[in-house]
Design a protein around this motif. Structure first.
Motif, short mmCIF file in Angstrom:
data_model
loop_
_atom_site.label_atom_id
_atom_site.label_comp_id
_atom_site.label_asym_id
_atom_site.label_seq_id
_atom_site.Cartn_x
_atom_site.Cartn_y
_atom_site.Cartn_z
N HIS A 1 0.74 -1.19 -0.05
CA HIS A 1 -0.03 0.01 0.04
C HIS A 1 0.99 1.20 -0.12
O HIS A 1 1.35 1.82 1.21
N VAL B 1 1.69 4.98 -0.34
CA VAL B 1 0.87 6.34 -0.45
C VAL B 1 1.94 7.46 -0.59
O VAL B 1 3.22 7.34 -0.21
N LYS C 1 -1.36 3.65 -4.28
CA LYS C 1 -2.89 3.45 -4.04
C LYS C 1 -3.15 4.83 -3.55
O LYS C 1 -4.67 5.02 -3.81
N HIS C 2 -2.48 5.97 -3.26
CA HIS C 2 -3.24 7.28 -2.72
C HIS C 2 -2.24 8.22 -2.66
O HIS C 2 -0.98 7.69 -2.52
N SER D 1 -6.83 8.91 -7.34
CA SER D 1 -6.89 8.91 -6.04
C SER D 1 -6.17 9.72 -5.14
O SER D 1 -5.03 9.48 -4.74
N HIS E 1 -5.38 5.98 4.83
CA HIS E 1 -4.53 5.58 4.20
C HIS E 1 -3.19 5.50 4.59
O HIS E 1 -2.40 4.51 4.42
N GLN F 1 -2.94 2.39 6.45
CA GLN F 1 -2.75 1.18 5.81
C GLN F 1 -1.33 1.24 5.17
O GLN F 1 -1.06 0.06 4.47
N SER F 2 -0.65 2.20 5.03
CA SER F 2 0.49 2.27 4.32
C SER F 2 1.84 1.52 4.75
O SER F 2 2.20 1.69 6.02
#
Length: 280
Positions: free
Chosen positions: A26, A28, A114-115, A132, A206, A209-210
């Motif tokens: 993940h 970011v 992812k973001h 995103s 986020h 989750q990263s």
């Protein structure tokens, strides 16, 4: 490009960094004003920056808006009241995405990024093709109701174009939300203004989750954004810093890419795409 924990060649540093990014689950990106310098937009705090010239805005700016939104709008629309700010806004309006922006859009397109937690208000991330994105400091091209957080592009506000002359025809002399009646302001987050709750919640989600955070073109001095890389590192993830200069976050970065982000990011993304079998 160099890594202050590794004396190998730039190409080796790039490969090692790209392999780590490609393995992450993940990724970011925390993006700051430095990314847009190569698009002709000066930073706020750096050499030639807006606040370097004028000093940082007063911390009660948002309180001033809430207390008298009509007066705030009058000053905001008067291009002669603050010439340096007008020049800064014109630089944003005339800017085009640079290779760094396009590289992040590509990294998202191949499924790795992812973001973005983006601190810039210039909209260049979206124009480059990223989708995103959490705009933690807002977006200059948008308007926002401070009550219900509804957003509009400036050219699609239900009340029409907001100009000095149009304000004279509006009840209260400032634009109001057609949904809840709350005051409408520029979407850019002012000093003293709370970050919109929905945007902030998305950023924290986020960041939690990263397992890999790319810190790009930011001096990492403004919280809560500056705390996200520390959170990732403390949770067992790693930080990649892409910045021409050393910052306060350099000490926690596992990989460091020094140089213009318009050069380092395309090189990194190209290598990541090669590793995972993605296409150009």
């Amino acid at each position: 490009m160099s890594n202050n924990r590794d004396c190998r060649s730039d190409e080796n540093v790039l490969t090692v960094t790209a392999k780590a990014v490609a393995r992450a689950e993940h990724v970011v990106a925390l993006v700051g004003a430095g990314l847009s310098v190569e698009s002709g937009i000066p930073t706020f705090r750096g050499p030639g920056g807006l606040w370097t010239k004028l000093g940082e805005p007063a911390m009660n700016g948002y309180d001033d808006f809430v207390g008298n939104p009509a007066e705030w709008w009058r000053k905001n629309l008067d291009q002669q009241s603050e010439p340096e700010r007008t020049k800064f806004r014109e630089a944003i309006d005339n800017a085009e995405p640079n290779p760094g922006h396009f590289a992040l859009a590509q990294l998202e397109a191949i499924g790795v990024l992812k973001h973005q937690i983006n601190q810039n208000v210039d909209n260049l991330h979206f124009r480059a093709g990223s989708s995103s994105v959490s705009e933690i400091h807002g977006n200059r091209t948008k308007l926002r109701c401070i009550n219900c957080e509804t957003r509009w592009h400036r050219n699609s506000f239900p009340g029409g174009d907001i100009t000095l002359s149009s304000l004279e025809d509006i009840l209260g002399k400032y634009p109001a939300c057609p949904n809840c009646g709350g005051p409408v302001k520029s979407d850019t987050v002012m000093f003293g203004e709370p970050i919109p709750k929905g945007v902030l919640a998305e950023c924290f989600q986020h960041a939690s989750q990263s397992d890999c955070m790319l810190v790009i073109g930011t001096s990492a001095t403004v919280y809560p954004a500056a705390g996200f890389p520390e959170k990732v590192k403390a949770s067992g993830g790693f930080v990649v810093e892409a910045n021409p200069n050393e910052t306060s976050l350099s000490k926690i970065a596992t990989h460091i890419l020094r140089g213009p982000t318009g050069v380092t990011l395309p090189a990194l993304v190209s290598k990541v795409a090669e590793i995972i079998g993605g296409s150009g």
